[in-house]
Design an enzyme around this catalytic site. Structure first.
Site, short mmCIF file in Angstrom:
data_model
loop_
_atom_site.label_atom_id
_atom_site.label_comp_id
_atom_site.label_asym_id
_atom_site.label_seq_id
_atom_site.Cartn_x
_atom_site.Cartn_y
_atom_site.Cartn_z
N CYS A 19 0.84 -1.19 0.00
CA CYS A 19 0.00 0.00 0.00
C CYS A 19 0.88 1.24 0.00
CB CYS A 19 -0.93 0.00 1.22
SG CYS A 19 -0.04 0.09 2.78
N CYS A 32 3.75 1.60 2.53
CA CYS A 32 5.03 0.96 2.21
C CYS A 32 5.92 1.92 1.42
CB CYS A 32 4.79 -0.32 1.41
SG CYS A 32 3.84 -1.58 2.26
N ASP A 54 4.69 26.99 -30.73
CA ASP A 54 5.73 27.32 -31.68
C ASP A 54 5.16 27.04 -33.07
OD1 ASP A 54 8.33 27.89 -32.72
OD2 ASP A 54 8.67 25.75 -32.89
N ASP A 61 9.33 22.14 -30.13
CA ASP A 61 10.03 20.93 -30.55
C ASP A 61 11.52 21.11 -30.75
OD1 ASP A 61 9.83 22.51 -32.91
OD2 ASP A 61 10.17 20.70 -34.11
N ASP A 106 13.51 26.27 -28.60
CA ASP A 106 12.37 26.33 -27.68
C ASP A 106 12.74 25.91 -26.26
OD1 ASP A 106 10.54 27.06 -29.72
OD2 ASP A 106 10.44 24.97 -30.38
#
Length: 818
Positions: free
Chosen positions: A109, A112, A515, A699, A703
């Site tokens: 759970c 842990c 862009d 991309d 950028d």
């Protein structure tokens, strides 16, 4: 005869093996002899624990397993070997730190996960640690000069969690073993509960004197016998986790559950043995069954939601067919491929590495990577991604990236990075759950004392009801289940979240900035016109431009690839982001880029559109006209985002004519042209200062600054490596509409997280007073606690069935389909 020995030596310790010895160990489909039961026990413990690498890479034989701790120490120390670490330990940053992903056994759970992170982060040399609760994986970063890997593994073992390097096949096998054990525990609990209830119901419904004392005693002893395996086998995980938590001075959610089950069993056993007091074996069996059932359903749901993430880890095929220099074929492990190898991919086979097609044309299924179910056609010169499936014709591919460098490995790494931190709401829920357990135990103590004076005969079952009904399992599951389902839904749609806060930030976005090149356009530049100036020929101008662009990753560079001339090699190439590049060729300084960059003299482009100027020592030599088509779904995406009330903006370094033309076609009112990377970042800061939450989509390398500075950033599927590492999410599909889906799913995830939090808090605060007043019997407490967890899980799983709804544009002439 008993002292006779064979010629074989023990595979574990090297001692002679007695003749006809029955002890063996199977590894890599080979059976190896062992000399004694001790070696057999240790060897099976190592192999069953997923540590086969110990035998593959050990440099010397161990001592005989006289001492258990010595054998365990040898097991961990083998992972300090540099050769072994090279397979799964990787550099992390520039400060000498390293990182690794480990498979963890024994996680049940959220408590842990909290315990592991809390314990490791306290160690000297640990930079960060984060548990992926869905896949039972630990991503950890540490300084090897301050902390050995063996010490880290030993520390995990000390708090009750065995860990080993993450290998998808072995990790999946361990999860399946755990699931089988959970099913067995659940079956034992179900059978025990039904049988105990069969003996309890006559006692409940019978009137005074209708059942003799002998039958009372018989039913109680039978219930005792049936409840015992339920407690000691089915409920074992609760006790084991509670003991581990207490040893580490942590109050986890299994502590009150164990107190309830153990207390009821001991009290009932005392009543049976000494014929005094009440018997609660039916409540014990029901507690255990409903708790196990709730956790089983929750665990299955978690693993199903996260299945695509695990599937990616094993998407690369195990073997590959390499073409040797003499034309022969050699089958070898895919992990042994290296860049430059030529491989044959037959129809129906998986692609074992990233590469470029040299021969053949075929359709490939990339759905596992991109979320797009339709196959795509790839031809000579096209790049293909490892993990795709070849569907039609054989292909000969030149490997560019293999193994850990393949794109799919980067995707898995980015996925693990998303779990390295938790969103603010998830952190708050985890803190609330741990604090609630402490307060629950204090309240339970007060309630018990009160009932001691009110009605001692009812004190025990009221105590049990309070402990069980208010266990904060639902509170602990409120955010992890929703996040897991949200991540899974985005992954299926080709959106890979790489930072934990991205989901929360996406849901708050007010402005989306695009862009131009490679984002709203396809990024597939084509050279449409070449106008030579002066004596330079068109062919020569194109070859010089191709030489300058030879090592660039920008989409513009691809437009000049067909014009490469092997005899022309540019030197001292320098790229000026957003402007162009320059290099030396035959002693002259050449520039290619924007007109104002290529030459100081004022000059105008021949026509509207996107033009680049080539100059020699500042003298204009040629114009290049470029064209880049708009993505098919760009207009639909912009319209859908605007319909949701988002502000759309276009920031580009291209010319005003090109940017204005694109903005008009896509109905984008706010646009800026000729903006440098610094200018984009300045514009971003202005918007953030006005209170806007900005999503940036780009991309290219130009950028990177604005992607890093945005509140949330998405890199396109063809983005540069640097852009992907700076983004909060990566599109695996070329479809822009996935951005709209990502925002909608993130909003739905945030909404469900809040619903789960409200439900969990309201349930606990309403159930507690009812149980404290004695209005909730133990069996109802078990059902209520289990149902509260299932409600949270079921609500989160609604995200798995999420479908994009058609969005109506404000303009009836531009219908949008999701």
């Amino acid at each position: 005869m008993s002292n006779a020995t064979s010629d074989a030596t023990c595979y574990h310790c090297g001692n002679p093996v007695p003749a006809a010895a029955p002890w063996t160990i199977t590894l890599d489909e080979h059976t190896h002899p062992l000399c004694c039961p001790g070696c057999e026990a240790v060897a099976h413990a190592i192999v069953d624990g997923g540590l086969e690498s110990y035998y593959r890479y050990r440099t010397e034989l161990p001592e005989r397993p006289d001492e258990r701790q010595a054998a365990k120490a040898d097991t961990w120390s083998v992972f300090d070997d540099p050769g072994l670490q090279a397979k799964f330990v990787h550099p992390d940053g520039d400060e000498g730190n390293v990182k690794a992903t480990l498979a963890i056994e024994g996680i049940t759970c959220a408590a842990c996960a909290w315990l592991i992170e809390h314990r490791l982060n306290a160690l000297t040399g640990i930079n960060s640690s984060a548990v992926n609760l869905t896949h039972h994986r630990l991503r950890v970063s540490w300084n090897p000069q301050q902390l050995k890997l063996s010490q880290l593994l030993a520390e995990l073992a000390a708090i009750g969690y065995d860990a080993q390097p993450y290998e998808p096949d072995q990790a999946q096998a361990r999860l399946q073993h755990e699931e089988r054990m959970n099913v067995r525990r659940l079956i034992i609990a179900a059978v025990g509960m039904m049988q105990v209830m069969m003996f309890s119901i006559p006692i409940y419904v019978s009137g005074p004197g209708e059942i003799s004392d002998d039958f009372y005693a018989l039913f109680h002893w039978l219930s005792f016998a049936l409840a015992t395996p339920v407690v000691f086998f089915s409920a074992q995980p609760f006790f084991r986790n509670a003991v581990r938590d207490l040893r580490n001075r942590v109050l986890g959610m299994d502590v009150p559950v164990s107190l309830a089950i153990g207390g009821a069993y001991l009290a009932s056993s005392y009543a049976v043995l000494f014929d005094v007091g009440e018997v609660y074996f039916d409540s014990v069996a029901m507690f255990t069954f409903f708790l196990l059932f709730g956790r089983y359903v929750e665990g299955r749901a978690r693993r199903r939601s996260g299945h695509s993430g695990n599937a990616l880890s094993g998407v690369l095929p195990i073997s590959a067919t390499r073409l040797e220099d003499d034309g022969s074929e050699r089958i070898l492990p895919a992990s042994e491929l290296s860049p430059g190898d030529r491989i044959l991919i037959k129809p129906g086979h998986g692609v074992p590495a990233d590469g470029l097609i040299e021969e053949g044309e075929s359709s490939l299924d990339e759905s596992m990577l991109t979320g797009e179910y339709l196959p795509v056609t790839r031809r000579v010169g096209d790049s293909i991604t490892g993990g795709s499936q070849n569907m039609e014709n054989p292909l000969v591919v030149r490997v560019t990236h293999a193994g850990r460098d393949a794109r799919v490995a980067g995707i898995v790494d980015l996925t693990d990075r998303a779990f390295a931190t938790r969103p603010r709401l998830a952190q708050m829920a985890a803190r609330m759950a741990h604090l609630f357990v402490l307060r629950l135990l204090l309240v339970t103590t007060c309630v018990t004392i009160a009932w001691w004076f009110i009605d001692p005969s009812r004190m025990l079952w009221v105590l049990l009801s309070v402990l069980v009904v208010t266990c904060p399992c639902a509170l602990a599951l409120a955010t992890p289940t929703a996040l897991t389902a949200g991540h899974g839904q985005l992954r299926k749609r080709g959106v890979l979240i790489t930072r934990a806060d991205a989901m929360e930030s996406l849901s708050n976005v007010t402005r989306v900035i695009f862009d131009k090149t490679g984002t709203l356009t396809r990024g597939e530049m084509h050279l449409t016109q070449t106008q030579a100036l002066g004596e330079l020929s068109i062919e020569r101008a194109q070859a010089i431009a191709a030489a300058l662009e030879a090592h660039s990753e920008h989409p513009i560079a691809r437009a000049f690839r067909p014009f490469r001339d092997a005899t022309l090699q540019a030197k001292d190439i320098h790229s000026h982001t957003g402007q162009g590049l320059e290099g030396t060729l035959n002693g002259a300084r050449w520039r290619l880029g924007k007109p104002e960059y290529a030459t100081e003299a004022p000059i105008r482009a021949p026509a509207r559109g996107q033009w680049l100027l080539l100059s020699e020592n500042g003298v204009p030599k040629a114009w290049f006209g470029l064209h880049d088509g708009i993505r098919d779904d760009a207009a639909a995406t912009i319209t859908a985002l605007q319909a949701k009330g988002l502000n759309i903006e276009l920031l580009s370094g291209d010319t005003a004519d090109a940017v204005e033309s694109l903005a008009n076609q896509l109905n984008i009112a706010t646009w800026h042209a000729g903006v440098s990377p610094e200018g984009k970042l300045t514009r971003l800061r202005e918007l953030q200062a006005q209170g806007e939450t900005v999503l940036m989509i780009g991309d290219g390398i130009n950028d990177v600054p604005v992607l890093a500075g945005a509140d949330v950033a998405i890199a396109m599927n063809g983005a540069t490596d640097l852009a992907r590492t700076r983004a909060d999410a990566v599109l695996l599909s070329p479809r822009l509409m996935r951005i709209f889906d990502a925002i909608e799913i993130s909003r739905a995830t945030r909404r469900i997280m809040r619903q789960n939090m409200i439900w969990s808090v309201c349930y606990n605060f309403s159930a507690l007073p009812l149980a404290a007043m004695g209005l909730v019997p133990p069996w109802l407490a078990a059902i209520g606690m289990s149902l509260s967890s299932l409600v949270v899980v079921g609500n989160a799983l609604r995200l798995s069935r999420w479908h994009s709804k058609p969005t109506t544009s404000p303009s009836p002439s531009l219908p949008v389909t999701a």
